[in-house]
Design a protein around this motif. Structure first.
Motif, PDB file in Angstrom:
ATOM      1  N   GLY A  21       3.137  -1.870   6.116  1.00  0.00           N
ATOM      2  CA  GLY A  21       3.935  -2.052   4.903  1.00  0.00           C
ATOM      3  C   GLY A  21       4.023  -3.491   4.449  1.00  0.00           C
ATOM      4  O   GLY A  21       4.257  -3.759   3.274  1.00  0.00           O
ATOM      5  N   VAL A  45       7.139   4.075   3.595  1.00  0.00           N
ATOM      6  CA  VAL A  45       6.857   3.551   4.944  1.00  0.00           C
ATOM      7  C   VAL A  45       8.162   3.359   5.708  1.00  0.00           C
ATOM      8  O   VAL A  45       8.264   3.713   6.883  1.00  0.00           O
ATOM      9  CB  VAL A  45       6.055   2.229   4.878  1.00  0.00           C
ATOM     10  CG1 VAL A  45       5.980   1.569   6.244  1.00  0.00           C
ATOM     11  CG2 VAL A  45       4.656   2.473   4.342  1.00  0.00           C
ATOM     12  N   SER A  50       5.134   4.473   9.832  1.00  0.00           N
ATOM     13  CA  SER A  50       3.885   3.849   9.414  1.00  0.00           C
ATOM     14  C   SER A  50       2.674   4.776   9.501  1.00  0.00           C
ATOM     15  O   SER A  50       1.567   4.354   9.214  1.00  0.00           O
ATOM     16  CB  SER A  50       3.628   2.595  10.241  1.00  0.00           C
ATOM     17  OG  SER A  50       3.454   2.959  11.597  1.00  0.00           O
ATOM     18  N   VAL A  55       2.994   9.090   5.305  1.00  0.00           N
ATOM     19  CA  VAL A  55       3.285   8.312   4.096  1.00  0.00           C
ATOM     20  C   VAL A  55       2.654   8.978   2.879  1.00  0.00           C
ATOM     21  O   VAL A  55       3.312   9.182   1.858  1.00  0.00           O
ATOM     22  CB  VAL A  55       2.798   6.850   4.238  1.00  0.00           C
ATOM     23  CG1 VAL A  55       2.872   6.115   2.915  1.00  0.00           C
ATOM     24  CG2 VAL A  55       3.610   6.121   5.298  1.00  0.00           C
TER      25      VAL A  55
END
Length: 64
Positions: A21, A45, A50, A55
């Motif tokens: 991110g 995120v 992650s 996402v």
């Protein structure tokens, strides 16, 4: 002469499975791929973690 050991792709594959991110180029890539804003990617995120799959799934699930 000895054969060279084959390089493992494990590290590369693990890296590709994540979205950093804080890295603007990764955020831009995911934003372009999902047609969302960079700030939406950063929020996703933070919300789901992650994992690239999570996402993208979170961004595509939003109807905006």
């Amino acid at each position: 002469m000895a054969k060279k050991a084959k390089k493992s792709l494990r590290g590369r594959n693990q890296d590709r499975a994540r979205v950093a991110g804080g890295q603007s180029y990764e955020v831009r890539y995911i934003a372009k791929k999902t047609r969302k804003s960079a700030s939406a990617v950063k929020k996703a995120v933070k919300k789901v973690g992650s994992s690239r799959k999570r996402v993208v799934k979170a961004l595509r699930g939003k109807k905006r």
